[in-house]
Scaffold this motif. Sequence first.
Motif, mmCIF file in Angstrom:
data_model
loop_
_atom_site.group_PDB
_atom_site.id
_atom_site.type_symbol
_atom_site.label_atom_id
_atom_site.label_comp_id
_atom_site.label_asym_id
_atom_site.label_seq_id
_atom_site.Cartn_x
_atom_site.Cartn_y
_atom_site.Cartn_z
ATOM 1 N N ALA A 54 -2.048 -5.216 -57.107
ATOM 2 C CA ALA A 54 -1.652 -5.306 -58.519
ATOM 3 C C ALA A 54 -0.206 -4.882 -58.756
ATOM 4 N N PHE A 55 0.350 -4.085 -57.826
ATOM 5 C CA PHE A 55 1.742 -3.653 -57.978
ATOM 6 C C PHE A 55 2.731 -4.777 -57.666
ATOM 7 N N PHE A 56 2.248 -5.884 -57.106
ATOM 8 C CA PHE A 56 3.136 -6.961 -56.663
ATOM 9 C C PHE A 56 2.888 -8.257 -57.430
ATOM 10 N N LYS A 57 2.444 -8.129 -58.665
ATOM 11 C CA LYS A 57 2.130 -9.294 -59.484
ATOM 12 C C LYS A 57 3.365 -10.181 -59.655
ATOM 13 N N ASN A 58 3.180 -11.474 -59.387
ATOM 14 C CA ASN A 58 4.225 -12.488 -59.532
ATOM 15 C C ASN A 58 5.410 -12.277 -58.589
ATOM 16 N N MET A 59 5.188 -11.585 -57.473
ATOM 17 C CA MET A 59 6.238 -11.369 -56.485
ATOM 18 C C MET A 59 5.907 -12.114 -55.198
ATOM 19 N N GLU A 60 6.821 -12.045 -54.220
ATOM 20 C CA GLU A 60 6.573 -12.572 -52.887
ATOM 21 C C GLU A 60 6.346 -11.411 -51.931
ATOM 22 N N ALA A 66 -6.838 -9.208 -41.835
ATOM 23 C CA ALA A 66 -5.544 -9.635 -42.356
ATOM 24 C C ALA A 66 -5.686 -10.848 -43.270
ATOM 25 N N ILE A 67 -6.535 -11.799 -42.876
ATOM 26 C CA ILE A 67 -6.720 -13.007 -43.682
ATOM 27 C C ILE A 67 -7.372 -12.679 -45.011
ATOM 28 N N GLU A 68 -8.411 -11.857 -44.994
ATOM 29 C CA GLU A 68 -9.092 -11.489 -46.235
ATOM 30 C C GLU A 68 -8.159 -10.750 -47.180
ATOM 31 N N GLU A 69 -7.313 -9.881 -46.627
ATOM 32 C CA GLU A 69 -6.353 -9.163 -47.454
ATOM 33 C C GLU A 69 -5.313 -10.119 -48.039
ATOM 34 N N ALA A 70 -4.871 -11.086 -47.238
ATOM 35 C CA ALA A 70 -3.910 -12.073 -47.724
ATOM 36 C C ALA A 70 -4.502 -12.909 -48.855
ATOM 37 N N LEU A 71 -5.757 -13.321 -48.693
ATOM 38 C CA LEU A 71 -6.412 -14.115 -49.731
ATOM 39 C C LEU A 71 -6.586 -13.301 -51.009
ATOM 40 N N PHE A 72 -6.854 -12.016 -50.866
ATOM 41 C CA PHE A 72 -6.948 -11.158 -52.054
ATOM 42 C C PHE A 72 -5.599 -11.086 -52.765
ATOM 43 N N LEU A 73 -4.523 -11.001 -51.994
ATOM 44 C CA LEU A 73 -3.183 -10.923 -52.574
ATOM 45 C C LEU A 73 -2.841 -12.168 -53.385
ATOM 46 N N THR A 74 -3.362 -13.339 -52.981
ATOM 47 C CA THR A 74 -3.023 -14.577 -53.690
ATOM 48 C C THR A 74 -3.504 -14.570 -55.140
ATOM 49 N N LYS A 75 -4.394 -13.661 -55.487
ATOM 50 C CA LYS A 75 -4.849 -13.552 -56.870
ATOM 51 C C LYS A 75 -3.779 -12.915 -57.760
ATOM 52 N N PHE A 76 -2.771 -12.282 -57.136
ATOM 53 C CA PHE A 76 -1.769 -11.537 -57.890
ATOM 54 C C PHE A 76 -0.349 -12.055 -57.671
ATOM 55 N N GLN A 129 14.391 -14.855 -38.174
ATOM 56 C CA GLN A 129 14.394 -15.216 -39.592
ATOM 57 C C GLN A 129 14.240 -13.977 -40.468
ATOM 58 N N THR A 130 14.835 -14.027 -41.633
ATOM 59 C CA THR A 130 14.712 -12.970 -42.631
ATOM 60 C C THR A 130 14.216 -13.584 -43.928
ATOM 61 N N ILE A 131 13.145 -13.039 -44.471
ATOM 62 C CA ILE A 131 12.586 -13.556 -45.717
ATOM 63 C C ILE A 131 12.597 -12.439 -46.760
ATOM 64 N N PRO A 132 13.185 -12.671 -47.926
ATOM 65 C CA PRO A 132 13.146 -11.666 -48.995
ATOM 66 C C PRO A 132 11.717 -11.504 -49.533
ATOM 67 N N VAL A 133 11.202 -10.289 -49.525
ATOM 68 C CA VAL A 133 9.882 -9.984 -50.076
ATOM 69 C C VAL A 133 9.936 -8.606 -50.731
ATOM 70 N N LYS A 134 8.974 -8.340 -51.580
ATOM 71 C CA LYS A 134 8.874 -7.033 -52.224
ATOM 72 C C LYS A 134 7.811 -6.152 -51.577
ATOM 73 N N GLY A 135 6.944 -6.772 -50.783
ATOM 74 C CA GLY A 135 5.877 -6.001 -50.136
ATOM 75 C C GLY A 135 5.628 -6.487 -48.729
ATOM 76 N N ALA A 136 5.252 -5.553 -47.838
ATOM 77 C CA ALA A 136 4.911 -5.891 -46.458
ATOM 78 C C ALA A 136 3.574 -5.238 -46.127
ATOM 79 N N PHE A 137 2.547 -6.067 -45.963
ATOM 80 C CA PHE A 137 1.194 -5.589 -45.673
ATOM 81 C C PHE A 137 0.941 -5.813 -44.185
ATOM 82 N N ILE A 138 0.726 -4.724 -43.441
ATOM 83 C CA ILE A 138 0.729 -4.785 -41.982
ATOM 84 C C ILE A 138 -0.664 -4.508 -41.425
ATOM 85 N N TYR A 139 -1.175 -5.475 -40.660
ATOM 86 C CA TYR A 139 -2.504 -5.376 -40.039
ATOM 87 C C TYR A 139 -2.403 -5.747 -38.559
ATOM 88 N N LEU A 140 -1.458 -5.155 -37.880
ATOM 89 C CA LEU A 140 -1.259 -5.407 -36.461
ATOM 90 C C LEU A 140 -2.123 -4.469 -35.638
#
Length: 327
Positions: free
Chosen positions: A152-158, A168-178, A237-248
């Motif tokens: 919810a802290f990253f609403k409308n961001m990349e 990792a996939i389930e978390e990514a799919l959850f993020l797509t809601k925001f 490559q460098t991609i501008p983002v506001k959040g990095a969710f790490i599941y390595l």
Amino acid sequence: METSFNFEMPTNNHKTWDVLIIGGGPAGTTAAIYTARAGLSTLVIDKGLTAGALGITSKIANYPGIKEEISGADLLQNMRNQAESFGAVYVSDKVIGTELNGEIKTVFTNNDVFNTRSIIISTGSMGRGKRVKGEDELLGHGVSYCATCDAAFFKNMEVAVAGSSDEAIEEALFLTKFVNIVHFLSPTPDLKAPQHLIDELLHNEKVSYYPGAILREVIGKKNVEAVVFSQRGQNVQTIPVKGAFIYLQGGKPITDFLAGQIEISDTGCLIVDKEFQTAIPGVYAVGDVLCNHVKQAIIAAAEGAIAAIAVEKELHGRKQMIVDWSK
């Protein structure tokens, strides 16, 4: 060393489980089969089918009773189905803390709090030791390990998600809601997850997928500003983002949620007796989280069975373990 977690208890009336198993790999799931079959209320908390070593194994040809080659995920799913048929309950979540002292133990997850009479730790050794550059410095400032907590802290961001497991996939799919876009960086050329999850991820219009992408750095001064990654045969490559969710994943025993409550060896493993009980009564550990463990699914399963029988003995107040071959 006593550790106290200041979590708000849920308002609903939680039951106290007989057995709570942390980790649903071959050790934890075999333990669940035995405890549930013995009539003990059994809860298994697991991060996902492919979050552990067995789940990401492509072929197994030496598991007793399985004549044909089988993937680790399929073998594990068969074991889980058997555990559930005896009444074991599975919850997909991540354990972030525990309180182990006392007759009733408490387990804290990202989404809930559970009470139990006994605990079997089977979290394996896929934990990470070496971090990505910038990860530790920006933890809590855009770096996160829990999308359900922080999306919810990253609403409308990349944002970026690094990982290839079903967690990792389930978390990514959850993020797509925001968020507007999820840049999914898979360190492997192929995703290691059930096909329905892969299909859902790849067909989501908010997801940009980068196979074989190795996360190199998280950039930012006060907050995350970008991620740096490389793909085979391509420039960094460098991609501008506001959040990095790490599941390595790595090769270190996963024990961080214990916060020093149980003795750990010099090599980072838990120490147990012949019945796989730790120094804390009612708390057991099996599988790859142990140093003397041979890393084979059948060995992990055997240890889970022994620990489960020991738990059943303890909870029923018997002096010796028994095995009922006739049930």
